[in-house]
Each structure stands twice: as C-alpha cells, then as structure tokens.
Design a protein around this motif. Structure first.
Motif, PDB file in Angstrom:
ATOM      1  N   LEU A  66       0.843  -1.187   0.000  1.00 17.53           N
ATOM      2  CA  LEU A  66       0.000   0.000   0.000  1.00 17.53           C
ATOM      3  C   LEU A  66       0.880   1.238   0.000  1.00 17.53           C
ATOM      4  N   LYS A  67       0.469   2.248  -0.732  1.00 20.43           N
ATOM      5  CA  LYS A  67       1.240   3.479  -0.828  1.00 20.43           C
ATOM      6  C   LYS A  67       0.397   4.654  -0.370  1.00 20.43           C
ATOM      7  N   PHE A  68       1.099   5.678   0.108  1.00 17.98           N
ATOM      8  CA  PHE A  68       0.446   6.929   0.454  1.00 17.98           C
ATOM      9  C   PHE A  68       0.321   7.780  -0.815  1.00 17.98           C
ATOM     10  N   ASN A  69      -0.679   8.650  -0.818  1.00 20.43           N
ATOM     11  CA  ASN A  69      -0.950   9.487  -1.984  1.00 20.43           C
ATOM     12  C   ASN A  69      -0.625  10.939  -1.666  1.00 20.43           C
ATOM     13  N   TYR A  70       0.017  11.606  -2.620  1.00 19.09           N
ATOM     14  CA  TYR A  70       0.305  13.033  -2.447  1.00 19.09           C
ATOM     15  C   TYR A  70      -0.131  13.799  -3.689  1.00 19.09           C
ATOM     16  N   PHE A  71      -0.487  15.053  -3.455  1.00 15.01           N
ATOM     17  CA  PHE A  71      -0.839  15.966  -4.553  1.00 15.01           C
ATOM     18  C   PHE A  71      -0.011  17.231  -4.411  1.00 15.01           C
ATOM     19  N   VAL A  72       0.636  17.636  -5.498  1.00 13.42           N
ATOM     20  CA  VAL A  72       1.413  18.867  -5.540  1.00 13.42           C
ATOM     21  C   VAL A  72       0.755  19.784  -6.555  1.00 13.42           C
ATOM     22  N   GLY A  73       0.313  20.950  -6.093  1.00 13.12           N
ATOM     23  CA  GLY A  73      -0.359  21.902  -6.966  1.00 13.12           C
ATOM     24  C   GLY A  73       0.601  22.590  -7.913  1.00 13.12           C
ATOM     25  N   PRO A  74       0.066  23.215  -8.960  1.00  7.71           N
ATOM     26  CA  PRO A  74       0.920  23.909  -9.929  1.00  7.71           C
ATOM     27  C   PRO A  74       1.453  25.215  -9.364  1.00  7.71           C
ATOM     28  N   GLY A  75       2.532  25.719  -9.985  1.00  6.99           N
ATOM     29  CA  GLY A  75       3.089  27.000  -9.591  1.00  6.99           C
ATOM     30  C   GLY A  75       4.203  26.882  -8.583  1.00  6.99           C
ATOM     31  N   ASN A  76       5.058  27.915  -8.534  1.00  3.73           N
ATOM     32  CA  ASN A  76       6.164  28.015  -7.579  1.00  3.73           C
ATOM     33  C   ASN A  76       7.041  26.771  -7.593  1.00  3.73           C
ATOM     34  N   ASN A  77       7.362  26.335  -8.803  1.00  8.89           N
ATOM     35  CA  ASN A  77       8.277  25.203  -8.995  1.00  8.89           C
ATOM     36  C   ASN A  77       7.780  23.939  -8.292  1.00  8.89           C
ATOM     37  N   GLY A  78       6.503  23.626  -8.514  1.00  9.82           N
ATOM     38  CA  GLY A  78       5.954  22.404  -7.938  1.00  9.82           C
ATOM     39  C   GLY A  78       6.637  21.153  -8.447  1.00  9.82           C
ATOM     40  N   GLU A  79       7.266  21.240  -9.638  1.00 14.09           N
ATOM     41  CA  GLU A  79       7.975  20.080 -10.180  1.00 14.09           C
ATOM     42  C   GLU A  79       9.161  19.699  -9.298  1.00 14.09           C
ATOM     43  N   LEU A  80       9.783  20.694  -8.661  1.00 12.59           N
ATOM     44  CA  LEU A  80      10.886  20.381  -7.761  1.00 12.59           C
ATOM     45  C   LEU A  80      10.378  19.626  -6.539  1.00 12.59           C
ATOM     46  N   VAL A  81       9.236  20.029  -6.002  1.00 12.59           N
ATOM     47  CA  VAL A  81       8.662  19.320  -4.854  1.00 12.59           C
ATOM     48  C   VAL A  81       8.363  17.876  -5.236  1.00 12.59           C
ATOM     49  N   LYS A  82       7.821  17.664  -6.438  1.00 10.52           N
ATOM     50  CA  LYS A  82       7.560  16.300  -6.901  1.00 10.52           C
ATOM     51  C   LYS A  82       8.854  15.505  -7.017  1.00 10.52           C
ATOM     52  N   ARG A  83       9.892  16.166  -7.498  1.00 17.28           N
ATOM     53  CA  ARG A  83      11.170  15.464  -7.673  1.00 17.28           C
ATOM     54  C   ARG A  83      11.733  15.024  -6.324  1.00 17.28           C
ATOM     55  N   VAL A  84      11.575  15.854  -5.314  1.00 15.24           N
ATOM     56  CA  VAL A  84      12.054  15.480  -3.976  1.00 15.24           C
ATOM     57  C   VAL A  84      11.195  14.343  -3.415  1.00 15.24           C
ATOM     58  N   LEU A  85       9.887  14.390  -3.641  1.00 14.96           N
ATOM     59  CA  LEU A  85       9.012  13.333  -3.135  1.00 14.96           C
ATOM     60  C   LEU A  85       9.211  12.020  -3.887  1.00 14.96           C
ATOM     61  N   GLN A  86       9.709  12.087  -5.112  1.00  8.20           N
ATOM     62  CA  GLN A  86       9.941  10.855  -5.866  1.00  8.20           C
ATOM     63  C   GLN A  86      11.061  10.017  -5.263  1.00  8.20           C
ATOM     64  N   LYS A  87      11.884  10.601  -4.410  1.00  8.64           N
ATOM     65  CA  LYS A  87      12.858   9.806  -3.664  1.00  8.64           C
ATOM     66  C   LYS A  87      12.159   8.789  -2.776  1.00  8.64           C
ATOM     67  N   ARG A  88      10.897   9.060  -2.460  1.00 10.70           N
ATOM     68  CA  ARG A  88      10.105   8.193  -1.583  1.00 10.70           C
ATOM     69  C   ARG A  88       9.071   7.399  -2.382  1.00 10.70           C
ATOM     70  N   GLU A  89       9.377   7.112  -3.631  1.00 10.54           N
ATOM     71  CA  GLU A  89       8.386   6.482  -4.509  1.00 10.54           C
ATOM     72  C   GLU A  89       8.017   5.062  -4.070  1.00 10.54           C
ATOM     73  N   GLN A  90       8.852   4.433  -3.240  1.00  6.33           N
ATOM     74  CA  GLN A  90       8.505   3.105  -2.739  1.00  6.33           C
ATOM     75  C   GLN A  90       7.310   3.174  -1.790  1.00  6.33           C
ATOM     76  N   TYR A  91       7.080   4.357  -1.201  1.00  5.95           N
ATOM     77  CA  TYR A  91       5.998   4.511  -0.234  1.00  5.95           C
ATOM     78  C   TYR A  91       4.965   5.549  -0.650  1.00  5.95           C
ATOM     79  N   TRP A  92       5.283   6.361  -1.669  1.00  2.00           N
ATOM     80  CA  TRP A  92       4.393   7.446  -2.067  1.00  2.00           C
ATOM     81  C   TRP A  92       4.116   7.399  -3.557  1.00  2.00           C
TER      82      TRP A  92
END
Length: 591
Positions: A167-193
């Motif tokens: 089972l994985k946790f779900n996250y949502f990152v909204g657009p704007g203010n370099n949200g792609e960077l936040v996604k990139r940091v969270l992708q380090k946790r892709e085994q759980y998120w």
C-alpha cells in the motif's frame, strides 16, 4: 319459488352452525394457548367462529407446544440423572398429531437407543417432510461416514514482502512556484508514495501555493498512518504571514510601540473593511505631518476618501504613544521622506509602491480600492522606508531565510540563507521599483538582471567576502545570525498559529531581513509561500536539500517513521555539509 329459496337459506345456516359447533368442540387446547386470560379466550373464540378452518391448525400448533414442553421436562430430568418416563403425558395425548421429533444426539450415543421414539406427524407436516426428504435415499446421521472437508481459504505459501503489492500513500502537488521540484524530492520516496491528481478523493499529503480549498477539519489524530492527512499550511498562518497580521501580532504581544517598531519598521494599518478606518487614516496623516523633514514636499494635510463605512469592528491594536514616538535615524534622511504602500495579502512585490507625498498615496489607495487592473484591495499597510540601508557595491540587498514549523509545532531555522540584490545603483531620488525592491519576482524582469551576480543572488560566504572588501566591520555569522534567531523566536511566540490544535500540519516560511548602515537588523516581512524557483546555481544546490530535510522532519515522521530515507540515493549535496546531516536547526516550540 320463495319458499324454496327460504329453505335453502335455512339449510345453509344450519350447516354453518354445525361446522362451527364441531370446530369449537374439537378445539380442546383453548386453555393451553390462552392460559388464564379470559379476554384472550373470548377473542380467540370469536375468531374461530368467523373462521372455522382455523381450529384445526391451532389444535396442531397447541399439541406441538404441549408435547415440546413435556420433552423439555424429560430432558431436564435425564440431565439431572433421573431416568423417569414422560411426565404429565397420557396415552391419549401421545396419539395426537404433534411436531417432528427433536433428538438429543449426545443422549442417543450414551444410551445406544432413541430415548424419544418418533411420533406420528400431522397430515400436513407428513406431506411436507415427504417432499423434502426422499425416504429411499435417506441415511441416519449416526450411520453417516465422516468426510474431511478441505479449508475454504488454504494458507498461501508466498513471500509477502516480495510477492504482494505494498500500500502506498498518496500526495498531490499543486501547480506554480516550482511544484515540479517538490515532486522530484518526493519521488525519492516512490517506494511509499505515489502522485495523484487533485480530483482523487484519498490524498494523504497536499502541497499547494495557498491554503484555499484545504479542509482543516480533516487534520485529526489517528492511530493508523493511512487515515492521516497532512497540509503544507497552518490554519492561522496569516497572523504572521500577512503584512497586517505580523504588525498586529507584535503590537498585541508587546503592547508597546517602542519595542514593536524596534523589530519591524514603523507600520500603519489601514483596513477599509472595518468601521474605524477613518481613525487609522487620521493617525497616519498626523504622524506624517509631524515628522516630515521636508516642509514644502506636499500641499495636502489630510487624506480624503468617500469610501463606505462598515459596521465591522476591527482588531484592537494599541497605538498609544504614537504621537511621541521617535523614528530611528536610519529611517529618514535630509533629502527625502519615503514611505511604502503595500496591499495586505499580496506577495512577490505585487502592488508595492514607494511614495513621499499624501497626494500619491491617496491616488494609489483609490486605484486599488476600486480595482486597479484585475485586482481589488481594501486593506493596506503603510510602512516607513529604510532610507539609509547598508549597500553592497552601491546596490540595495536583503536576506532571505527559511523557517520550518513541524507537526509538533516545533520551529527550525535552515542553516543556510541567501542574499537577494538589486541590479541598479541605489538612489532615493529615483522611485524605480527595480532599485528599491529586491524580490526575485521583480528583479528577473529588469534589463540588467544577472549582470553582477548569478540570478542576483549571493551565498552567505560570498556576502561576507564583499563586506570585507568594502571594509564593513561586520561578521554576519557572529553578529547577524544570532539576531535572526531571536527575531524568529519573537514572532513565533507572538501569536498562535494552531489555535484549534489540528494534527499533522506543517509550513515552510520565508523571512526577509534588511541591515541598515548602522548594522541594525530589521524584519521586513514573513512569506507564507516562499519562492522555490531555482533561479541560480546557488538555489539549485540549496532548495532541494532544504525541502528534503524538511520532509524528513515532518512528512516522514508522520507517515513512515520506521524508514530511514537518508541512506537512499541520490543525495542532495550542499558544500561544507555532510550528506547525513539535517540542515534544519531547532529553535524551540510555538506558544
């Protein structure tokens, strides 16, 4: 003809009476069913007279009840060790139709015989049994062979860690203010998120550019990590992140003009949504006129507005002593008398104007009140401009620091900050916003953007080198950094950001500071959504590490506390810091 019809009616009535009398005569269990209730007996007799066929069914039912009671009595006697014949059952009663036999299997095994021989069934029950049981293919229960029944859910011989999906946790990152960077940091946790869209119902973590649309009632305690919800905002963050909220919180906390305006430059709050805005306007104009070093700089002595007067009561702020308050010398000069007009809830330098006359500020307020462009604003801050700031190579600068508030209301200061510079030489005679505003959102539109520094930004080490080169005796790490920590503590303890004790909140804040020519540190504002744009090589190194270390203190502690993401690759490396070191320094807990 009439006599024949009359005889038929008489015969029919006699037949009905005969049937009724026969039915009543056959109904011999009236006492058993009704016990001693005379009212029930009369009611039952009335029903039987109306429906004679009911008597037979009631007889069968009553006999079964009586026989069942007798058998229960016999069973109790046998279990008590007394082998007695059926009590209170005569031979005539045994010949009556009864219900099916109820056998006791344990007693049958003990005595090797059926203690209760089967009785004759009533005609209806006998027919019903014959339809359900085929007598030619019936085996008594005692003679049946035991058959091993296989388990319905046999144990699965699998490796759960390897074969079953997690089972994985779900996250949502909204657009704007370099949200792609936040996604990139969270992708380090892709085994759980895993990332989900905004329309997905079950989101465990939401990162947005504003708190609108967030249901803070969902931030409740839960023992199960999959039932928890986390936002990147606190419900009452505007108590320090809005320009009016910061001033009000400090004024209410200190209840002293001198102490408050020793941390932030002098501020007047003008809120046209409240009923006392005319009083606020009067306070500002009186102070402006009394402290204006340029006698003939303006022809107006008051601000004239014909705006609607609301019935709403404003926040009570103590401005007692404002008439005798003396501004610090670095806020004024002999050549100019500059002030700043700021819309209360806007950021990134939007709507900020430099003015020095009452005519200018009156025209600006009216334009924003009635909707300048596509925006409309009815709450403003008028703040004294620092006219004698410390300069770097003749240009203005400010300091951006990051502060983190965790789910436990513990606040941290990031160990590194950066300097934001203007690309234009400083001058009080020119009101060009590229001279006076150092926000990256403003400077990136200037013609000379990036001419002196990469992205108009400097590291703290490079900042210290430039200070030494221009012979400014100031050790920022030893003198300025401790003062920044003290100001952060003061603002965090000036109000309550989590008044309703919500669980699992977090927020990243941007603190902006300036230094005047007397080397005094000033807090300019606190940003609820600090810029995450990687607009220079310095920020490309600092911001990913800052976000990753922030999530280790907040997101990982709430949802996956048993996992050490520090051993995972890739690393977000920062010069002079170890990869395993968390660069957030704890300063304390919010009040």
């Amino acid at each position: 003809m009439a006599s024949a019809t009359k005889e038929k009616k008489i015969q029919k009535k006699e037949k009905e009476d005969q049937i009724q009398s026969k039915s009543l005569g056959n109904f011999h269990n009236l006492e058993l069913l009704c016990k001693a209730d005379d009212r029930q007996k009369k009611t039952l007799e009335k029903i039987i007279k109306q429906k004679p066929d009911l008597a037979r069914s009631l007889n069968i039912y009553a006999d079964g009840v009586k026989y069942y009671i007798a058998r229960q009595q016999q069973r109790d006697k046998l279990l008590a060790g007394k082998d007695l014949p059926l009590m209170e059952v005569s031979e005539e009663q045994l010949q009556l139709p009864s219900l099916p036999v109820i056998t006791n299997r344990q007693m049958a095994r003990q005595f090797n015989k059926d203690l209760f021989p089967p009785r004759l069934l009533s005609e209806s029950l006998e027919k019903q049994n014959r339809r359900q049981i085929n007598p030619n293919n019936y085996t008594p229960f005692a003679n049946r062979q035991r058959v091993a029944i296989p388990a319905l859910n046999p144990p699965m011989k699998i490796n759960r860690e390897r074969d079953l999906p997690k089972l994985k946790f779900n996250y949502f990152v909204g657009p704007g203010n370099n949200g792609e960077l936040v996604k990139r940091v969270l992708q380090k946790r892709e085994q759980y998120w895993t990332a989900v869209p905004l329309t997905f119902q079950y989101k465990h973590f939401m990162w947005q550019q504003s708190y609108y649309g967030m249901d803070f009632n969902r931030l409740t305690h839960s023992e199960s990590s999959f039932a928890r919800v986390m936002y990147n905002f606190f419900e009452f963050h505007k108590n320090i992140t809005s320009k009016t909220g910061l001033s009000q919180s400090l004024l209410q906390s200190y209840n002293n003009i001198e102490k408050t305006f020793d941390i932030i430059p002098l501020v007047f709050i003008i809120n046209f949504k409240n009923c006392d805005w005319m009083k606020d306007i009067q306070q500002f104009t009186e102070f402006y006129q009394a402290n204006n070093p340029l006698v003939k700089s303006t022809t107006k002595s008051t601000l004239d507005f014909d705006f609607y007067v609301s019935n709403l009561v404003g926040t009570k702020v103590n401005y007692n002593g404002i008439k005798t308050y003396k501004m610090q010398e670095t806020l004024t000069s002999k050549s100019q008398y500059l002030w700043l007009l700021k819309p209360a809830d806007w950021n990134r330098g939007e709507g900020v104007h430099v003015f020095n006359t009452l005519e200018e500020v009156e025209a600006l307020i009216k334009s924003y009140y009635y909707g300048k462009g596509n925006y409309e604003c009815k709450e403003f801050v008028i703040q004294k401009y620092i006219e004698r700031p410390l300069l770097l190579s003749g240009r203005k600068f400010d300091i951006r620091c990051w502060v983190l508030i965790s789910q436990e209301m513990q606040y941290f200061l990031f160990k590194e900050a950066y300097i934001r510079t203007s690309g234009t030489t400083f001058s009080l005679d020119n009101k060009d916003r590229y001279i006076h505003l150092t926000n990256n959102a403003v400077q990136k539109n200037a013609q000379n953007y990036g001419q002196f520094e990469d992205g108009n930004q400097l590291s703290l080490n490079r900042f210290q080198q430039l200070l030494d080169q221009q012979e400014t005796t100031y050790d920022f790490r030893k003198q300025g950094w401790p003062m920044i920590k003290d100001v952060v503590k003061i603002t965090m303890n000036s109000t309550r950001l989590n008044k309703r004790n919500r669980k699992y909140g977090m927020q990243l804040l941007g603190y902006d500071f300036m230094i005047d020519e007397n080397l005094k540190l000033w807090l300019i504002e606190v940003n609820a959504n600090p810029c995450l744009e990687e607009s220079s090589n310095l920020l490309k190194m600092l911001i990913p590490r800052m976000l990753d270390d922030a999530f280790k203190l907040t997101l990982d502690q709430v949802f996956t506390p048993e996992v050490d993401f520090g051993v995972w690759q890739p690393k977000f490396k920062v010069d002079e810091y170890e990869d395993q070191e968390n660069m957030w320094e704890s300063l304390g807990f919010c009040s």
